[in-house]
Design an enzyme around this catalytic site. Structure first.
Site, short mmCIF file in Angstrom:
data_model
loop_
_atom_site.label_atom_id
_atom_site.label_comp_id
_atom_site.label_asym_id
_atom_site.label_seq_id
_atom_site.Cartn_x
_atom_site.Cartn_y
_atom_site.Cartn_z
CB SER A 98 20.23 -42.08 -18.45
OG SER A 98 20.54 -42.50 -19.76
CG HIS A 232 25.29 -40.77 -19.94
ND1 HIS A 232 24.47 -39.99 -20.73
CD2 HIS A 232 24.49 -41.76 -19.44
CE1 HIS A 232 23.24 -40.49 -20.72
NE2 HIS A 232 23.22 -41.56 -19.94
#
Length: 268
Positions: A98, A232
């Site tokens: 991320s 994610h």
């Protein structure tokens, strides 16, 4: 006198998840927004022999709790690059998750430009390419908006926010990281002289295939993508498979992209 251990001299910047006296390759991992070096502790169980694993200690959390947060990407990446410049005893590779992908890329750019160090490979996880990094305006948002964002991404036990003491400990780091992202300016487009490999979850609503494919601009050598089932934080469920793929790519020679003439030959 034995040579100075470069990790020991940089221990404030890094947590040695798996030290290795004579590593064949050193993998440095960069945490996500609000994350810390401790997130990568589970990786110790999936490492091949000869790999040293370090995780970056961002300021303002864990062992660096009293250190002020970085004001912008240049400050954060510059400090990490200076620390990584000491790692001249083994090939170096980066894995970022991320926000950590953007930090890893910016550190790699500075290592090449300021210290003449080229990575073995850069691995970007659950992140749009730097040129498409979203500015969400959450750096100055209230706690509830930030907590809602964390909940959307998954991967966090949301019960920690019900404990006021833990909440007061965690929220400053989350806010600082989103503020850093809000201030992130479009980077230079000079490609790295190393392969770039991008991973993402097929159910990640915030990171799509086109945004991940744009990482191809970051490399003058090989580029690839691979998907995993999940969102994610797909890597929490697929760490063994991710590790096998990552280390197989580290062992492969870093081929250059095909030239136009070679590409026409392949397609013919």
């Amino acid at each position: 006198m034995p040579p100075t251990n470069p990790v020991a001299t940089s221990e404030r910047q890094f947590h040695a998840i798996k030290p290795c006296p004579r590593p064949n390759v050193r993998l440095v991992c960069f945490p996500h927004s609000g994350g810390s070096a401790g997130y990568f502790r589970t990786w110790k169980s999936v490492l091949p022999e000869g790999v040293e694993l370090l995780a970056v200690r961002y300021p303002g959390r864990e062992e660096r709790l009293c250190d002020p947060f970085a004001e912008d990407m240049n400050e954060l990446a510059g400090a990490i690059a200076n620390a990584c410049a000491r790692f001249d005893d083994a090939p170096l590779a980066f894995f970022g998750h991320s926000l950590g992908s953007l930090v890893a890329y910016e550190v790699a750019v500075r290592l090449a430009a300021r210290h003449g160090i080229t990575l073995r490979a850069l691995f970007a996880s659950s992140c749009a390419a730097p040129w498409l990094a979203p500015r969400l305006g959450l750096g100055d948002a209230d706690d509830e908006a930030l907590i809602a964002r964390v909940g959307q991404l998954g991967g966090t036990d949301m019960c920690v926010f019900d404990n006021l003491e833990l909440r007061e400990l965690i929220m400053p780091a989350i806010r600082a990281d989103y503020r850093l992202l809000d201030r992130y300016t479009e980077p230079a487009t000079t490609p790295l002289d190393c392969p770039v490999h991008a991973y993402y979850g097929t159910q990640d609503k915030g990171v799509g295939a086109d945004a991940v494919a744009a990482w191809s601009r970051a490399s003058a050598r090989a580029f690839s993508t691979r998907t995993f089932p999940g969102g994610h934080f797909y890597l929490a469920e697929h760490l063994p498979e991710l590790a096998r793929d990552l280390f197989a790519r580290l062992e492969a020679p870093p081929a250059r992209r095909p030239t136009r003439s070679n590409l026409l030959f392949v397609l013919a």
